[in-house]
Write an enzyme that holds these catalytic residues in place. Sequence first.
Site, PDB file in Angstrom:
ATOM      1  N   LYS A 284      33.009  46.452  41.552  1.00 56.71           N
ATOM      2  CA  LYS A 284      32.772  46.389  42.990  1.00 56.71           C
ATOM      3  C   LYS A 284      31.280  46.439  43.292  1.00 56.71           C
ATOM      4  O   LYS A 284      30.485  46.916  42.465  1.00 56.71           O
ATOM      5  CB  LYS A 284      33.435  47.595  43.682  1.00 56.71           C
ATOM      6  CG  LYS A 284      34.952  47.631  43.625  1.00 56.71           C
ATOM      7  CD  LYS A 284      35.468  48.907  44.273  1.00 56.71           C
ATOM      8  CE  LYS A 284      36.984  48.975  44.221  1.00 56.71           C
ATOM      9  NZ  LYS A 284      37.620  47.979  45.090  1.00 56.71           N
ATOM     10  N   ARG A 358      48.238  47.242  42.031  1.00 56.57           N
ATOM     11  CA  ARG A 358      49.550  46.603  41.887  1.00 56.57           C
ATOM     12  C   ARG A 358      50.062  46.676  40.446  1.00 56.57           C
ATOM     13  O   ARG A 358      51.266  46.648  40.215  1.00 56.57           O
ATOM     14  CB  ARG A 358      49.474  45.156  42.378  1.00 56.57           C
ATOM     15  CG  ARG A 358      48.570  44.242  41.582  1.00 56.57           C
ATOM     16  CD  ARG A 358      48.163  42.994  42.357  1.00 56.57           C
ATOM     17  NE  ARG A 358      47.236  43.318  43.439  1.00 56.57           N
ATOM     18  CZ  ARG A 358      46.741  42.431  44.294  1.00 56.57           C
ATOM     19  NH1 ARG A 358      47.082  41.153  44.186  1.00 56.57           N
ATOM     20  NH2 ARG A 358      45.918  42.801  45.245  1.00 56.57           N
TER      21      ARG A 358
END
Length: 508
Positions: A284, A358
């Site tokens: 990130k 996920r």
Amino acid sequence: MSAAYAGYQAPAVTVSSSLPKRAGAAVLIVPVVSSGDDGAEQATAKVLAGPSLPAEAVGQIESALQALGAKGGAEQVTRVVVPALPVASVLAVGLGKPRDEYPADLVRRAAGAAARALNGTEKVLTTLSELDVSAAVEGLILGSYRFTAFRSDKTAPKDSGLREIVALSTDAKSAKQAAQRAADIGAAVATARDLVNTPPSHLFPAEFASRAKALGEAVGLTVEILDEKALEKGGYGGIIGVGKGSSRPPRLVRLTHKGAKRKGKRVALVGKGITFDTGGISIKPAANMHHMTSDMGGAAAVIATVVLAAKQKLPIDVIATVPMAENMPSSTAQRPGDVLTQYGGITVEVLNTDAEGRLILADAIVRAGEDDPDYLIETSTLTGAQTVALGARTPGVMGSDEFRDRVADLSQAVGENAWAMPLPEELKDDLKSTVADLANVSGSRFAGMLVAGTYLREFVPEGVQWAHIDIAGPAYNTSGPWGYTGKGGTGVPTRTMFAVLEDIAANG
């Protein structure tokens, strides 16, 4: 530290049918409304007088407010001294324009605004409880919440904070039960906040699992913890894949509440527990990466909810499955292009290691499905796309149409305000992989939240009503305080999930 972890200790809550003759240094919180247009020059604040307040005191409060120019605007707070009352001071909090009925969340937010203005007061009495005792107590507990575990004596608050709440109500018997339930809910949300606010240096997967165990065992839950060896042996490829870049290995925690005496409804809860998310190899940007201390907000809410279900003795079975990992870049981290096998056998091409939530959720969903639940609720800080679509305060709910709408409606009723979102069938095509059963991300920049929900749907057992609550923005408040929500962890969606559990217990 974790062995003794008992969660947030809420202020003591009592109910009284009348004001005491002496209340010492206590503050009385009184709701007021605007006599004219909210905020208009000619508006003045009028007390919503319940039976607890004598007419003389009402007159003194209103005169003092008028002298100070208070208008009764929503969440406006004004402190005054009232000689006719046996308290140190009165804190008037605005509800805005007069109404026939005052919604619970309006009362909750007013109570929260009042609590934030208490400045270290240890004891409060409130007539907000005459409007809605549950909302008043919840708002006061959550509004007074402070996280000070890492403050030294130099910056720690000198006062002890709110320790006692007296809810005034003419129907003390029923109000007592409602107030205690509200105190338990407030403590559960605050516990979730504590977990989110604990920095990743001190809350890593093993420690998080230990705290979950301590919380669960304190209320009689059955607790199971799988370490990295058990996860590897069991085939939990998503959790192992995400966690293998960190020196602090992953965990899977299972917390079971047995509430059904015979064959009753069973609800599975799943929450994402990424104790810190760098994005892994797909790292990130540095700006605001520290907010990723909140990436276990879904897990925190699930743990708090199942503990609350046990505390409230809900007559349904609730089983929480909570995957925990730290997503770090290192020489052992998974790479973009790697293929892993999720628990249950589906293979996944990992195109982006920052779409890690996920992957661990999919393992947990399949495991939760083995318990044969009637309903499955999972929640996580799933996608930044949630904030693009719905903003920082509105969770998105995806899943089985009927159950999704039920969850969203109940969320709106308790003030967490989730919004139902679709899962268009065509989005599944975006998750095709050339080398595996699925890819973990789409090649498109559109509908990111819905694509993630579509991915998770692939792992939900047939016949199970399910809903996913995306709380990427709502789990962590990065702006200023408002209502009963301070800066940092919010505890969302603990109240939503508990409301759903209560609704299932009552209606099936």
